[in-house]
Design an enzyme around this catalytic site. Structure first.
Site: not given
Lengths: 392, 478
Positions: B326-328, B478
């Site tokens: 999800w963060h990248g 993000f």
């Protein structure tokens, strides 16, 4: 005293907030040093510490910083029978409006021997050319309320440049940026870290500056020989210049016609600010002299203003017919700046023209002007009373 | 438009004054929606269409779900919503990564492949608003929330998705929390003015005076990992630990405060995470809105801890793998997620159910100071994985830190003055001292003029020490 109604509570809270905000800012403001970029802080701190015997100070851009050899100038003045002790307060990238702020700081030092302030002439342009550095410490530093106002007036008087976007858009953009910088100046935004660093440093700013060496200040009195600076920007500029010398020569060929042109005085974007600046210098008991160093363009505006009596003393070196050596390729680092050899020649011309200046309003010639600033101040005239600016 | 910029303050001032100047609830909501779209459009106006599309899709799905019908039909509606949302997210955020990695794999196994490079701009905050809209459709599907209907309902839903304080970097607000607040006109008397102003200032200090100030040192060391000594690397990771917290929680504070000043309540997102006693506790304190989202919409539906120990651990690893992703779209984020998942698994091991009580596993039974040191070290190592440019840098960084590798020849990291340790120390003290909330209570009890004086002086000092060249919030990407 109790605050019972919501309105009185709000007013009390808001009042406390505004009061504390401004009082704290005012206190912090006293601690903020001048911006350090390109030796500005170093030169000012050196003047404050060791500038007591300087009688002549040159203020201006890189053309002054690298073009006015203060030591050579003093030697020529001494040979001509009017010894001086001068200091080069030129700093790369300095605009007319920033020079006004530097002048304020210099005047605030109340240097006892100071008699003459020599300023590079400029049209007081309020436009923002360098967007990347529009909110740099230096830019914020000169955006005092008075200077910002003068810049905004100048901006309002600036005609639409060619090949620019919509007149409203660019002018509005510059207006907003000026206000942004003013707000940052008023609230000392971001000045904390360098202020603390300065306070805890064991040496004064001029001894720890990275751009100027101690020798640049103590031995060369603020002058930097561009030929000796091993800076990528300088070297690239010099190489480019040598690659196409014809380009410079062609430009120079146009200068005589340019300087003979009559231009409207309104080409200066803020004549009021110029007059106020002259007034402040004179009120401090000093003599203002404006000058144009030898560049790649002719500057007819200075001549026209001088002829119209708006500039009390003006020295124009932008004449290749009169000063051909200053336009010789071997005297130059690039189209804009002189090299060490050029600076040495320029110092000689500068001294000669100084001697040729007519007497100032108090009856003496520039070089022989013997009214020391301290004496004038003793008569009740104070730099800080003279105009909207004050050193910050 | 960053929250710490003058132009945001100007924008917010206008928004605030007009908002409270309007009388009707609907006109206020319309005004806030217009302001929110202006705010988002200031980043890149083209992505307004994306946010509008996302809003329309999930509003329509909500209507579809509300029509009733069979469970199967409802599942189809929900499936359509998930497909659309994850499709948008997948395209903008992950397509380039998966195509590039797919090509690399293909080349590695001897099948030459050179796909055109995908140049997809990542819309700011896409992960945040996508998760918000998904929470709406899932809650409606579960029957926990009544769908919005009609023009007024659409306005409410659009404002829920686009509400500018939390639009670009959270907190991730659930529909069930936010939509009911839109039903009644907000009252000025209910605005926690002092708390909101204090919180905004705290957020500003975190972001502009700490996060942005330390960024330069962190960037320098991470740009040439291994070029300086162990102490510089310890300093860099300590400062990055500060930076990412101050950057993100500072943004959250300002978002929550801005919303509060407009009369709306957003959920807390941080609770002094660096005081956590273990990694499980850390995730109850760090990015709470995301971790609780994953818990409620993924971990529990997967079975949570109700299907035996093996399945629980498997669920944990999966959830944290996705949390990392999800963060990248990069391997270091995946690894970071797995790293945290691994420690969560370790912390679950060794616990025993006894006759009358449940004995927690050893890693959850550490004494408080030891637990804090343990979790902080794990989190810091995690941040190295998170921040480094590649896996080689991660390994090099760790080796230099433990002294197993001598620095390469070169000058010490510029700006890595050891005076920064004072900042680390000051931050640690504040982080600890503010945890009990006594300072906020004291501020609350001050008379109005005294509160104004304190806030005014603090504002002046915050502006004085603010970094001037603001770096974008880390979590915007993000």
């Amino acid at each position: 005293m109790g605050f019972h109604s919501p309105l009185s509570r709000t007013i009390a809270g808001l009042g406390g907030f505004v009061l504390a905000l401004f009082v704290t800012e005012l206190a912090l403001r006293q601690l903020v040093p001048a911006p350090a970029e390109y030796g500005l802080e170093a030169k000012l701190s050196y003047l404050a510490e060791a500038g007591g015997d300087f009688d002549t100070i040159f203020i201006g851009s890189s053309r002054v910083a690298y073009g006015v050899d203060a030591v050579a100038f003093d030697e020529h003045m001494a040979e001509l029978g009017a010894p001086t002790r001068s200091f080069n307060m030129g700093v790369g990238g300095m605009t007319t409006v920033e020079a006004n702020q530097v002048l304020s700081r210099v005047l605030a030092l109340e240097l006892p021997a100071l008699r003459t302030v020599v300023l590079e002439f400029g049209a007081w342009d309020g436009r923002i050319y360098d967007r990347k550095n529009a909110l740099s410490n230096r830019s914020i530093g000169w955006h005092t309320p008075g200077n910002t106002w003068q810049a905004l007036v100048a901006l309002g008087n600036t005609p639409l440049p060619r090949r620019q976007e919509h007149p409203l858009t660019w002018r509005l953009g510059d207006f907003v940026t000026h206000f942004d910088a003013l707000a940052r100046n008023l609230f000392c935004v971001g000045a904390g870290p360098r202020t603390v660093a300065g306070l805890v440093a064991s040496e004064p700013a001029w001894r720890r500056d990275k751009w100027l060496t101690v020798a640049d200040l103590e031995e060369r009195r603020g002058f930097q020989d561009l030929s000796a600076i091993d800076d990528e920007f300088r070297v690239r500029g010099h190489e480019e210049f040598l690659k196409r010398p014809g380009k410079f020569t062609r430009r120079v060929a146009h200068i005589p016609a340019q300087i003979r042109a009559q231009v409207p005085l309104a080409d200066h974007h803020n004549l009021q600010a110029l007059a106020a600046q002259i007034g402040r210098i004179e009120a401090a008991g000093l003599r203002p002299i404006y000058f144009t160093p030898p560049g790649k363009l002719g500057q007819p505006l200075g001549r026209c203003l001088h002829a119209a009596g708006r500039l009390p003393a003006y020295l124009a070196f932008d004449d290749p017919e009169r000063y051909p050596e200053l336009y010789a390729l071997e005297s130059r680092n690039d189209a804009v700046h002189l090299n060490g050899l050029g600076a040495a020649l320029f110092a000689e011309y500068l001294a000669r023209e100084f001697m040729a200046l007519p007497p100032s309003s108090n009856g003496s010639g520039a070089a022989l002007d013997s009214v020391p600033a301290a004496a004038s101040r003793a008569n009740g005239s104070k730099a800080s009373d003279a105009g909207p600016e004050s050193g910050n | 438009m960053l929250f710490v910029e003058g132009r945001f303050l100007l924008f917010f001032l206008v928004t605030f004054l007009v908002h409270w100047g309007l009388r009707g609830n609907r006109s206020r909501k319309l005004w806030l929606l217009a302001c929110s779209y202006f705010f988002y459009g200031a980043w890149d106006w083209r992505f307004l269409f994306l946010i509008l599309a996302s809003t329309l899709i999930d509003f329509a799905v909500g209507l579809g779900l509300s029509r009733g019908g069979t469970q199967r039909a409802k599942r189809r509606w929900l499936g359509a919503s998930l497909l659309a949302n994850l499709g948008i997210l997948g395209f903008f955020k992950y397509a380039g990564f998966f195509v590039a990695e797919g090509a690399r794999l293909s080349n590695a196994i001897g099948l030459p492949c050179s796909p055109a490079t995908l140049e997809i701009i990542l819309p700011v905050g896409i992960s945040f608003f996508t998760f918000q809209t998904m929470s709406y459709t899932i809650d409606v599907y579960r029957g926990q929330l009544a769908p919005r209907r009609g023009v007024g309902g659409f306005l409410d839903f659009a404002l829920f998705v686009g509400f500018f304080p939390q639009l670009v970097a959270g907190p991730i607000v659930r529909a069930v929390t936010f939509l009911p607040q839109l039903d009644a006109r907000r009252l000025w008397n209910s605005v926690p003015l002092r708390a909101a102003l204090t919180l905004f200032l705290f957020g500003f200090i975190k972001k502009a005076c700490v996060g942005d100030q330390v960024a330069q040192v962190v960037d320098t060391v991470f740009a040439s990992v291994g070029a300086s000594g162990a102490l510089d690397h310890w300093l860099a990771i300590s400062l990055y630990t500060l930076q990412i917290y101050c950057d993100f929680s500072g943004y959250s504070d300002m978002a929550i405060a801005s919303a509060a000043l407009l009369g709306y309540t957003l959920p807390d997102n941080f609770a002094h995470p660096y005081l956590a006693r273990n990694i499980t506790d850390f995730w109850r304190r760090w990015h709470i809105s995301l971790s609780s989202w994953f818990r409620d919409y993924l971990y529990i539906p997967l079975g949570g801890n109700r299907r035996g120990r093996g399945r629980t651990l498997q669920n944990l690893v999966l959830v944290f793998l996705l949390c990392g992703l999800w963060h990248g779209a990069a391997w270091n984020f995946v690894l970071w997620g797995l790293f945290h998942g691994l420690f969560l698994v370790l912390e679950r091991l060794g616990g025993r159910k006894q006759l009358d009580h449940h004995s927690p596993p050893p890693l959850q039974r550490l004494p408080a100071p030891l637990g804090a040191v343990y979790s902080l070290l794990v989190v810091m190592v995690g941040w190295i994985i998170f921040r480094a440019h590649n896996m080689a840098d991660v390994a090099r960084f760790l080796l230099v830190m433990v002294g197993a590798r001598t620095p390469e020849a070169g000058p010490p990291a510029a700006g890595a003055s050891h005076a920064w340790w004072l900042l680390v120390l000051a931050f640690a003290s504040c982080h600890y001292a503010l945890a009990d909330g006594r300072l906020k209570k004291r501020l609350d009890s001050l008379p109005p003029a005294a509160f104004g004086l304190v806030l005014g002086s603090a504002t002046a000092l915050a502006l004085f020490f603010a970094a001037t060249g603001h770096t974008p919030f880390i979590y915007f990407q993000f």
